[in-house]
Scaffold this motif. Structure first.
Motif, PDB file in Angstrom:
ATOM      1  N   GLY A   1       7.761  -1.812  -2.788  1.00 51.79           N
ATOM      2  CA  GLY A   1       7.046  -1.975  -1.115  1.00 51.79           C
ATOM      3  C   GLY A   1       7.051  -3.286  -0.553  1.00 51.79           C
ATOM      4  N   MET A   2       6.570  -4.160  -1.357  1.00 51.80           N
ATOM      5  CA  MET A   2       6.497  -5.608  -0.694  1.00 51.80           C
ATOM      6  C   MET A   2       7.863  -6.148  -0.209  1.00 51.80           C
ATOM      7  SD  MET A   2       5.532  -8.984  -2.683  1.00 51.80           S
ATOM      8  CE  MET A   2       7.257  -9.421  -3.190  1.00 51.80           C
ATOM      9  N   PHE A   3       8.767  -6.059  -0.782  1.00 56.23           N
ATOM     10  CA  PHE A   3      10.270  -6.444  -0.573  1.00 56.23           C
ATOM     11  C   PHE A   3      10.555  -5.729   0.734  1.00 56.23           C
ATOM     12  CE2 PHE A   3      10.722  -7.521  -5.113  1.00 56.23           C
ATOM     13  CZ  PHE A   3      10.551  -8.965  -4.847  1.00 56.23           C
TER      14      PHE A   3
ATOM     15  N   GLY B   1       0.763  -1.059  -0.088  1.00 56.65           N
ATOM     16  CA  GLY B   1       0.096  -0.149   0.130  1.00 56.65           C
ATOM     17  C   GLY B   1       0.950   1.249   0.114  1.00 56.65           C
ATOM     18  N   MET B   2       2.013   1.291   0.717  1.00 58.02           N
ATOM     19  CA  MET B   2       2.702   2.489   0.745  1.00 58.02           C
ATOM     20  C   MET B   2       3.442   2.706  -0.604  1.00 58.02           C
ATOM     21  SD  MET B   2       4.414   2.967   4.415  1.00 58.02           S
ATOM     22  CE  MET B   2       5.387   4.505   4.008  1.00 58.02           C
TER      23      MET B   2
ATOM     24  N   LYS C   1       5.426   1.352 -13.910  1.00 54.98           N
ATOM     25  CA  LYS C   1       6.203   2.052 -12.726  1.00 54.98           C
ATOM     26  C   LYS C   1       5.399   1.717 -11.538  1.00 54.98           C
ATOM     27  CE  LYS C   1       9.181   5.276 -15.189  1.00 54.98           C
ATOM     28  NZ  LYS C   1       9.208   6.893 -15.472  1.00 54.98           N
ATOM     29  N   TYR C   2       4.120   1.979 -11.503  1.00 55.11           N
ATOM     30  CA  TYR C   2       3.199   1.581 -10.227  1.00 55.11           C
ATOM     31  C   TYR C   2       3.649   0.306  -9.793  1.00 55.11           C
ATOM     32  CZ  TYR C   2       0.042   5.629  -9.679  1.00 55.11           C
ATOM     33  OH  TYR C   2      -0.485   6.834  -9.396  1.00 55.11           O
ATOM     34  N   LEU C   3       3.593  -0.466 -10.704  1.00 53.78           N
ATOM     35  CA  LEU C   3       3.617  -1.983 -10.365  1.00 53.78           C
ATOM     36  C   LEU C   3       4.997  -2.257  -9.562  1.00 53.78           C
ATOM     37  CD1 LEU C   3       2.088  -4.770 -11.295  1.00 53.78           C
ATOM     38  CD2 LEU C   3       4.283  -5.323 -12.180  1.00 53.78           C
ATOM     39  N   ALA C   4       6.136  -1.603 -10.194  1.00 53.11           N
ATOM     40  CA  ALA C   4       7.351  -1.886  -9.721  1.00 53.11           C
ATOM     41  C   ALA C   4       7.457  -1.259  -8.308  1.00 53.11           C
ATOM     42  CB  ALA C   4       8.431  -1.215 -10.460  1.00 53.11           C
ATOM     43  N   MET C   5       6.946  -0.134  -7.972  1.00 51.54           N
ATOM     44  CA  MET C   5       6.706   0.551  -6.777  1.00 51.54           C
ATOM     45  C   MET C   5       6.063  -0.516  -5.828  1.00 51.54           C
ATOM     46  SD  MET C   5       8.477   3.429  -6.346  1.00 51.54           S
ATOM     47  CE  MET C   5       7.837   3.834  -4.880  1.00 51.54           C
ATOM     48  N   CYS C   6       4.937  -1.118  -6.170  1.00 52.21           N
ATOM     49  CA  CYS C   6       4.256  -1.970  -5.257  1.00 52.21           C
ATOM     50  C   CYS C   6       5.243  -3.073  -4.850  1.00 52.21           C
ATOM     51  CB  CYS C   6       2.920  -2.503  -5.956  1.00 52.21           C
ATOM     52  SG  CYS C   6       1.847  -1.105  -6.119  1.00 52.21           S
TER      53      CYS C   6
END
Lengths: 319, 358, 534
Positions: free
Chosen positions: A207-209, A77-78, A199-204
């Protein structure tokens, strides 16, 4: 015991692995963002937030696993929120990252107090820790077993992620698209790929890692949350991915380097020797590695453009 | 025209602060048993007695230095994040000198401040050099440098001036001559305030009136334009970052000599990062930096008072800071409104294209 | 799994039929520039169709409309017998239209195959099969005689190879209409020959190719038909075999309306700027300056004409210190300035109106005043050694704003808020008001309103005649270069193909032959451009 004995002892090597794990998670977070062409300075704050989330959620639910899940969801989410401010509201990525870091350093303390009434550390909270794994067969091998077996489950997950990251980047369609967007968004757009979405996906994912790294800090490395528990490991992870050329194996090696330095510094300071110079070493190495990498890239980029270098160089530098 | 621009940015900043404060109020309402009292202490606490107000000024000083430094760094377009480490090493070196250099009073603080400033300058120039010479990413290198400087400073303190009687890492006491004197009796406001004020004025003049400042701004604004116009790139960037580093080091040194009688920092003090908040609030203009620093310091002191008097934690300030900065750096925040205003302003009272000939 | 990437021949539409028709296309840009006016254009399947025209004639706009980058204000596109609205490049690709730009859209660190298949990757589900990608690309490359290794990294390829990757990207997506935007501009002669061979092979396989160019001999070599665009309008479509090179030149180069500019006769003085044998290759290794020599004298306007990309830009940068030539020398007032920085060259009395005013000419967010003093950073008239005097800078700005008729509320407005014509006046004011010995005016009036154009022309003539300023005028506007210049250099492929001491005797037809490389003066004739021995 002298220093040599310490360094080759199994406890020391096991410590290295313990120290490396959170940095490796942070490194993977930095890696996936960089691969998509984004500099995610906020890894630190995502780790911190997830570390707290893991403690709180595991305490409420009584399950370490649900705590981990919650931490990871909050990390994703972040990542999404940071992506939104950066790519939709067009905030400068560096300042944006700094803002999130500043916000969550205090924000986590505040949230912890609100949620638990505790200040500083959450030792009074009945939070859970994730289990360690003793690997059959491996644990029976002398020396090696002591070093490699019996770590927290997240350590093995980190290793698995590193391998998976390689497959994800190079063996999946999405991985190829992320690499394409990271290197040349216009080229990706020219074949109909929505680079913003990627890019949104990569940021998510980043955030997960980061969230896994945070959960490791509060649910494995320690069994509670405390102020600034990550202590800059998010930044170190970013450096690890930069030093590792944003490749999984390179990031692993760089994370190990930081892990070794951490472990040595710990050991030395327990012997009452000044540990600062050892602690400093990986950062110095990172800077040197970065410079070396830039020189190498610079050479590679313009082998034929020798002429006009004098005057043009000034311009290129600013690009 | 200029007036409008200031107005727009001011309004935008005020709206961002308003939103953040509103958020803080909501959080306090949700979490506190005595929300209105808490909010009252937070907003008005520092004004209730002079001593607390003096605390605001004390807390503001290091923020002015780093705010000024970041304002200049941000204008060069080379985003060096080493102001944190630069301030730290300035402070650490000042502490070393404070213990080791036996100098007469008056001369002693001046010399030590200069040495601290130089240390900060050298530190901040490293990422700049790596960027300009080899194109190494200054963000990563400066982040790493902060740690290097932290460990280096701690190492120096531990090795040369450590107080063996203390359980923590702290130095022996500074020579009394090295202290920056208190200038307002009854408070801890020290001569560093005067230094800060001088820096604000000097840097404003430097940036907006001097020839070098002009070059620095042009290089940061549009490197291609300045290259074509014959403005030297590397020189301007170096000059700017040298000044910024000096101010940071100076800030560390004044803080060390003004607020402490021996080295006591337990980690990086964080003022470098705060400088980014201040500079963002001040829109990288030295003249506005004191105001930005005051706002931040006021909020923190207010929050401390709130924590002491009520059940709300002072860290709520972090959330306000974060929200304000995110809103301010998000270009799209109020951008539509600005565009309309800009267009209106630009066309107001001006003939259409080619009108001059007609 | 394999069938999805095996190439399908575009054979569902009969050869020779009209595959594309663009009719009545009109496009007006936001700034009022009429780029296309009622353009009619059609292409038959299986032909190589040239679009010829000078830069700025409207070719690019037309192709942008076809590829979905721009929307026409009026007109209709009919592809394969169906009327289509092409709202994005994505739609164009779906229809089967592909485009190779001059600037490649490739990710340098990825492999050739990855660049080609991305977006339509082979593989099951989410997985990407590298091997299938290599195979598919290899097969495609073999079929059309592209000598390229799918596994190599794009950054290791030559420009010619990179272009092939772009073409393969299109073929992989089953496009049947391929647009090539000046494909030979970046190629060596050998690479050009190879490209032509491949284009003919594609044609034999039923592909349709639109070939944008201004090189007559290339068009004559491989194209079947051609459409000529001039000043935003089509001047007809012709069978290549029916036209001679001279005919093409006449159709392409010309003025529709001759706008006379009155100017007193030049009285050239001593030589102030000399270039000798300038040589430069760009970062791709293409020769951009190939032995350029000339002299510029006080009080004269020396024009430089040529099709864009013939080396004018590099010439401007070499003379102004923005790039260091590989060979040759530049002298300003007898002093060698080769390799000096722009600042050093300017200090010797040189001014430069850059062709790209928005990127180089001004700093957009900075006030007009501060834009006006950029070349006066060291000027003692504006204050002391370390500080500017605010009153003096404001007074200067006020004076220049009035003198150069810059329409603005106050000089403290950011320059980027002005109209194009007024921004250009800011640049002109800054560069001319220092009373330079030499003024390099590169495209000084491109894309601005008529009033501003006239104003700038007047100032150029006045300064050259009254103050003896030597003007080097580089322009792709034929009217400007013919009417403003006293004498004229013509550039073609990085060298000077003609020098005309008296421009008034030169016809535009004649000029066209030199610009398009159909004629070239002898060494002896070109020596006329040198007035002085260095």
């Amino acid at each position: 015991m002298n220093v040599g004995q310490l360094i080759f002892s199994t406890t020391f090597l096991a410590t290295v692995i313990r120290m490396t794990t959170p940095i490796l998670f942070a490194g993977l977070a930095g890696l996936i963002a960089s691969q998509a062409g984004v500099m995610n300075l906020a890894v630190e704050s995502i780790m911190l937030t997830s570390a707290l989330a893991g403690v709180l959620i595991s305490a409420w639910t009584g399950s370490a696993w649900i705590g981990l899940l919650g931490a990871v969801l909050i990390g994703i989410g972040m990542g999404f929120i940071i992506a939104y401010t950066a790519f939709t509201l067009h905030a400068d990525m560096v300042l944006n990252g700094v803002a999130f870091n500043l916000m969550m350093t205090g924000g986590t303390m505040f949230l912890m107090y609100v949620a638990t009434g505790q200040k500083g550390t959450s030792t009074g909270v009945p939070s859970k820790v994730l289990p360690t794994v003793s690997i059959p067969l491996l644990r029976d091998i002398p020396y090696v077993g002591e070093v490699l077996s019996g770590h927290n489950v997240l350590t093995y997950i980190a290793m698995a992620f590193t391998v998976l990251m390689f497959y994800f980047l190079f063996k999946t369609k999405l991985g190829l698209r992320i690499r394409m967007v990271g290197e040349n968004p216009a080229a990706a757009e020219s074949v109909g790929i929505n680079s913003k979405k990627i890019k949104y996906l990569a940021m998510c994912l980043s955030g997960m890692f980061a969230a896994f790294g945070g959960a490791y800090m509060s649910m494995a490395y320690m069994s509670w949350f405390q102020n600034n528990i990550t202590a800059g490991r998010g930044f170190i992870g970013m450096a690890a991915s930069a030093l590792g050329g944003n490749m999984p194996l390179g990031t692993l090696m760089a994370s190990l380097l930081f892990g070794v330095a951490d472990a040595v510094a710990n050991t030395i300071s327990s012997l009452n020797l000044p540990s600062e110079l050892v602690s400093m070493l990986p950062y110095v190495i990172t800077i040197i590695g970065l410079v070396y990498y830039s020189i190498y890239l610079g050479r590679k980029k313009a082998p034929s453009a020798k002429a006009g270098k004098g005057a043009k160089k000034e311009e290129e530098k600013t690009a | 025209m200029k007036k409008f621009k200031l107005d727009f940015n001011l309004i935008r900043t005020l709206i961002a602060i308003g939103i953040a404060l509103l958020l803080a109020l909501i959080i306090i309402l949700l979490t506190s048993d005595e929300p209105w009292a808490a909010f009252g202490y937070f907003i008005a606490g520092p004004l209730r007695n002079p001593k607390r107000f003096a605390n605001v000024i004390e807390a503001m000083l290091p923020l002015v230095f780093t705010g000024l430094s970041v304002s200049i760094i941000a204008r060069t377009g080379v985003f060096n994040l080493a102001s944190e480490g630069s301030l730290f090493i300035g402070g650490a070196v000042a502490a070393l000198c404070g213990v080791l250099l036996p100098l007469p009073s008056v001369i002693s603080p001046v010399v030590i401040l200069l040495i601290g400033g130089l240390a900060g300058m050298l530190a901040l120039l490293i990422p700049t050099l790596l960027r300009v010479k080899w194109n190494a990413n200054e963000i990563v290198s400066s982040l790493m440098l902060n740690y290097v400087l932290y460990y280096l400073g701690t190492f120096l303190i531990r090795t040369f001036v450590r107080d063996p009687d203390s359980g923590y890492l702290q130095s022996t006491a500074f020579h009394a001559e090295a202290d920056l004197p208190v200038i307002i009796p009854g408070t801890r406001i020290h001569a560093g305030a005067a230094v800060a004020l001088i820096c604000v004025v000097a840097l404003y003049l430097f940036l907006f009136r001097s020839r070098l400042g002009y070059k620095i701004r042009m290089v940061g604004e549009n490197p291609k334009f300045s290259f074509y116009s014959g403005i030297p790139y590397a020189l301007s960037i170096f000059a700017a970052q040298a000044v910024a580093g000096f101010v940071c080091g100076l800030g560390g040194a004044t803080e060390m000599l003004g607020m402490f009688d021996c080295y006591k920092w337990t980690g990086l003090p964080g003022y470098g990062w705060d400088g980014i908040i201040v500079a963002t609030l001040a829109r990288n203009n030295p003249a506005w930096v004191p105001l930005g620093a005051f706002f931040l310091a006021y909020m923190r002191v207010g929050a401390d008072i709130m924590t002491r008097m009520t059940d709300v934690q002072n860290e709520v300030v972090s959330i306000i800071q974060g929200v304000v900065i995110i809103l301010l750096v998000a270009e799209s925040f109020l951008a539509g409104w600005k565009k309309r205003r800009t267009f209106k302003e630009a066309t107001e009272g001006v003939q259409l294209e080619g009108g001059a000939k007609a | 799994m394999k069938q999805e990437m095996i190439h399908r021949d575009p054979d569902d539409f009969p050869i020779g039929e009209e595959i594309l028709r663009m009719s009545g296309i009109t496009k007006v840009y936001g700034n009022g520039v009429l780029a296309n006016e009622n353009v009619n254009f059609s292409v038959k399947k299986g032909e190589i169709h040239a679009i010829m025209g000078e830069n700025g004639a409207g070719k690019s706009t037309l192709m942008k409309i076809l590829f979905g980058n721009e929307q026409p204000d009026r007109g209709e596109i009919c592809f394969k017998g169906r009327t289509q609205t092409i709202e994005s490049p994505k739609k164009a690709v779906e229809l089967g239209i592909g485009m190779v730009y001059q600037h490649f859209n490739l990710a340098e660190s990825l492999t050739v195959a990855e660049n080609i298949v991305v977006g339509q990757e082979p593989g099951r589900g989410i997985l990407f099969r590298q091997k299938s990608a290599y195979d598919a690309v290899e097969e495609l490359a073999r079929k059309y005689a592209f000598d390229i290794d799918p596994k190599s990294r794009v950054r290791d390829l030559s420009v010619g190879k990179k272009q092939k990757v772009e073409i393969l990207k299109i073929l992989y997506r089953n496009s049947e209409l391929i647009i090539l935007d000046e494909p030979t501009a970046v190629l060596t002669p050998q690479e050009t020959e190879e490209l032509f061979h491949q284009l003919l092979l594609l044609k034999q396989n039923g592909y349709t190719i639109i070939f944008i160019s201004h090189k007559i001999n290339e068009v004559k070599t491989i194209c079947d038909r051609m459409t000529i665009i001039r000043a935003g309008k089509t001047r007809g479509t012709y069978e290549i075999s029916e036209l001679s090179a001279n005919d093409i030149s006449v159709l392409m180069v010309g003025r529709d309306v001759v706008q006379k500019i009155e100017k007193p006769a030049a009285k050239p003085g001593k030589t102030v700027l000399s270039a000798r044998d300038l040589r430069y290759r760009n970062e791709h290794g293409a020769v951009m300056l190939d032995g350029v020599s000339f002299d510029l004298r006080q009080g004269e306007i020396l024009g430089v004409a040529g099709v864009e990309g013939s080396g004018q830009r590099e010439l401007a940068e070499a003379v102004s210190g923005m790039l260091r030539p590989e060979g040759g020398a530049v002298y300003l007032d007898g002093r060698e300035i080769t390799g000096k920085t722009p600042g050093e060259v300017r200090a010797l009395g040189f001014s430069h109106i850059h062709e790209d005013r928005m990127t180089y000419g001004v700093a957009k967010n900075v006030s007009i005043t501060e834009n006006l003093i950029a070349n006066r950073c060291a000027s003692p008239e504006l204050g002391g050694k370390a500080f500017f005097d605010g009153k003096k800078t404001s007074a200067l700005a006020q004076k220049l704003v009035e003198e150069y008729q810059i329409v603005c509320k106050t000089p403290s407005v950011p320059a980027g808020m002005l109209s194009g014509g007024n921004i250009q006046k800011v640049v002109v004011a800054r560069e001319m008001s220092v009373e330079p010995q030499v003024l390099l005016a590169n495209q000084p009036t491109r894309g601005i309103d008529v009033g501003a154009v006239e104003f700038i022309h007047e100032r150029l003539i006045r300064d050259s005649r009254e103050k003896g300023c030597a003007v080097l005028l580089i322009s792709s506007d034929l009217n400007e270069v013919l009417e403003m210049s006293d004498s004229l250099l013509v550039m073609y492929k990085g060298h000077i193909s003609g020098y005309f001491a008296d421009v008034s005797a030169l016809t535009e037809q004649e000029l066209g032959l030199y610009m398009l490389g159909l004629k070239r003066q002898s060494e002896q004739e070109l020596k006329e451009a040198l007035h002085e021995k260095v």
